[in-house]
Design a protein around this motif. Structure first.
Motif, PDB file in Angstrom:
ATOM      1  N   GLU A 113     -43.906 -15.285  -5.863  1.00  0.00           N
ATOM      2  CA  GLU A 113     -43.230 -15.619  -7.114  1.00  0.00           C
ATOM      3  C   GLU A 113     -43.202 -14.443  -8.077  1.00  0.00           C
ATOM      4  N   VAL A 114     -42.275 -13.539  -7.826  1.00  0.00           N
ATOM      5  CA  VAL A 114     -41.983 -12.465  -8.766  1.00  0.00           C
ATOM      6  C   VAL A 114     -41.098 -13.072  -9.840  1.00  0.00           C
ATOM      7  N   VAL A 115     -41.333 -12.722 -11.095  1.00  0.00           N
ATOM      8  CA  VAL A 115     -40.571 -13.304 -12.195  1.00  0.00           C
ATOM      9  C   VAL A 115     -39.778 -12.212 -12.909  1.00  0.00           C
ATOM     10  N   ALA A 116     -38.490 -12.445 -13.048  1.00  0.00           N
ATOM     11  CA  ALA A 116     -37.621 -11.577 -13.841  1.00  0.00           C
ATOM     12  C   ALA A 116     -37.269 -12.337 -15.116  1.00  0.00           C
ATOM     13  N   TRP A 117     -37.711 -11.824 -16.244  1.00  0.00           N
ATOM     14  CA  TRP A 117     -37.419 -12.435 -17.547  1.00  0.00           C
ATOM     15  C   TRP A 117     -36.155 -11.826 -18.111  1.00  0.00           C
ATOM     16  N   ILE A 118     -35.389 -12.602 -18.859  1.00  0.00           N
ATOM     17  CA  ILE A 118     -34.120 -12.095 -19.391  1.00  0.00           C
ATOM     18  C   ILE A 118     -34.319 -10.925 -20.342  1.00  0.00           C
ATOM     19  N   TRP A 119     -35.490 -10.783 -20.946  1.00  0.00           N
ATOM     20  CA  TRP A 119     -35.716  -9.684 -21.883  1.00  0.00           C
ATOM     21  C   TRP A 119     -36.288  -8.436 -21.201  1.00  0.00           C
ATOM     22  N   ASP A 120     -36.619  -8.529 -19.909  1.00  0.00           N
ATOM     23  CA  ASP A 120     -37.125  -7.368 -19.174  1.00  0.00           C
ATOM     24  C   ASP A 120     -35.992  -6.411 -18.841  1.00  0.00           C
ATOM     25  N   SER A 121     -36.375  -5.203 -18.543  1.00  0.00           N
ATOM     26  CA  SER A 121     -35.432  -4.259 -17.971  1.00  0.00           C
ATOM     27  C   SER A 121     -35.079  -4.757 -16.568  1.00  0.00           C
ATOM     28  N   ASP A 122     -33.820  -4.816 -16.266  1.00  0.00           N
ATOM     29  CA  ASP A 122     -33.323  -5.430 -15.042  1.00  0.00           C
ATOM     30  C   ASP A 122     -33.406  -4.466 -13.857  1.00  0.00           C
ATOM     31  N   LEU A 123     -33.869  -4.966 -12.703  1.00  0.00           N
ATOM     32  CA  LEU A 123     -33.886  -4.173 -11.476  1.00  0.00           C
ATOM     33  C   LEU A 123     -32.484  -3.694 -11.135  1.00  0.00           C
ATOM     34  N   THR A 124     -31.488  -4.538 -11.365  1.00  0.00           N
ATOM     35  CA  THR A 124     -30.105  -4.173 -11.062  1.00  0.00           C
ATOM     36  C   THR A 124     -29.682  -2.935 -11.849  1.00  0.00           C
ATOM     37  N   VAL A 125     -30.002  -2.888 -13.130  1.00  0.00           N
ATOM     38  CA  VAL A 125     -29.637  -1.734 -13.960  1.00  0.00           C
ATOM     39  C   VAL A 125     -30.300  -0.467 -13.418  1.00  0.00           C
ATOM     40  N   PHE A 126     -31.572  -0.558 -13.058  1.00  0.00           N
ATOM     41  CA  PHE A 126     -32.293   0.587 -12.488  1.00  0.00           C
ATOM     42  C   PHE A 126     -31.582   1.086 -11.227  1.00  0.00           C
TER      43      PHE A 126
END
Length: 151
Positions: free
Chosen positions: A56-69
């Protein structure tokens, strides 16, 4: 190489395979979104003699996005010096990227469940991809995976 869609277990996901050694790879799967502020998913690493999974890795909407990286790496297909890094807020998934001559990007994927727990563990694999088309395809596949609810 990346692939979006059904993998060997007939579950939707994204698989990244190393172009130098296809037995080395990373799979994103089991995506769910319990609320509008986050996306949860599993990450699996594979290499000869290694299988590791964080459920369960969690991506929060306020985090820097893996996609952008990944999109930024793809845009810099001519290369860069040193390593670039990205990580989730909980640091249970980190990605480090290096560029090597010949137009290839090495992505070192590290999973570390319970990173602050005593006696925790971590595992890493490195996948090599072409800096241009393969990185662009990976970014697009991850964007679709994180944005859509798979059936």
């Amino acid at each position: 190489m990346t692939s979006l869609g059904a993998d060997t277990d007939d579950e939707a996901g994204v698989t990244v395979r190393c172009q130098d050694n296809p037995s080395v790879g990373v799979t994103f799967r089991d995506r769910f979104s319990p609320d509008p502020d986050s996306v949860h998913y599993a990450v699996e690493l594979r290499a000869p003699g290694l299988t590791a999974r964080v459920d369960e890795v969690v991506a929060w909407i306020w985090d820097s996005d893996l996609t952008v990286f990944l999109e930024e790496l793809a845009a810099d297909y001519r290369g860069w010096d040193g390593a670039r890094s990205w990580y989730t807020n909980d640091r249970d998934l980190t990605v480090s990227a290096v560029f090597r001559s010949g137009g290839h990007v090495g992505l070192t994927w590290t999973v570390r469940p319970w990173p602050r727990a005593v006696g925790g563990w971590s595992a890493s694999v490195t996948t090599w991809l072409e800096a241009g088309e393969q990185m662009t395809a990976l970014a697009a596949d991850i964007r679709r995976f994180l944005a859509e609810e798979h059936q």
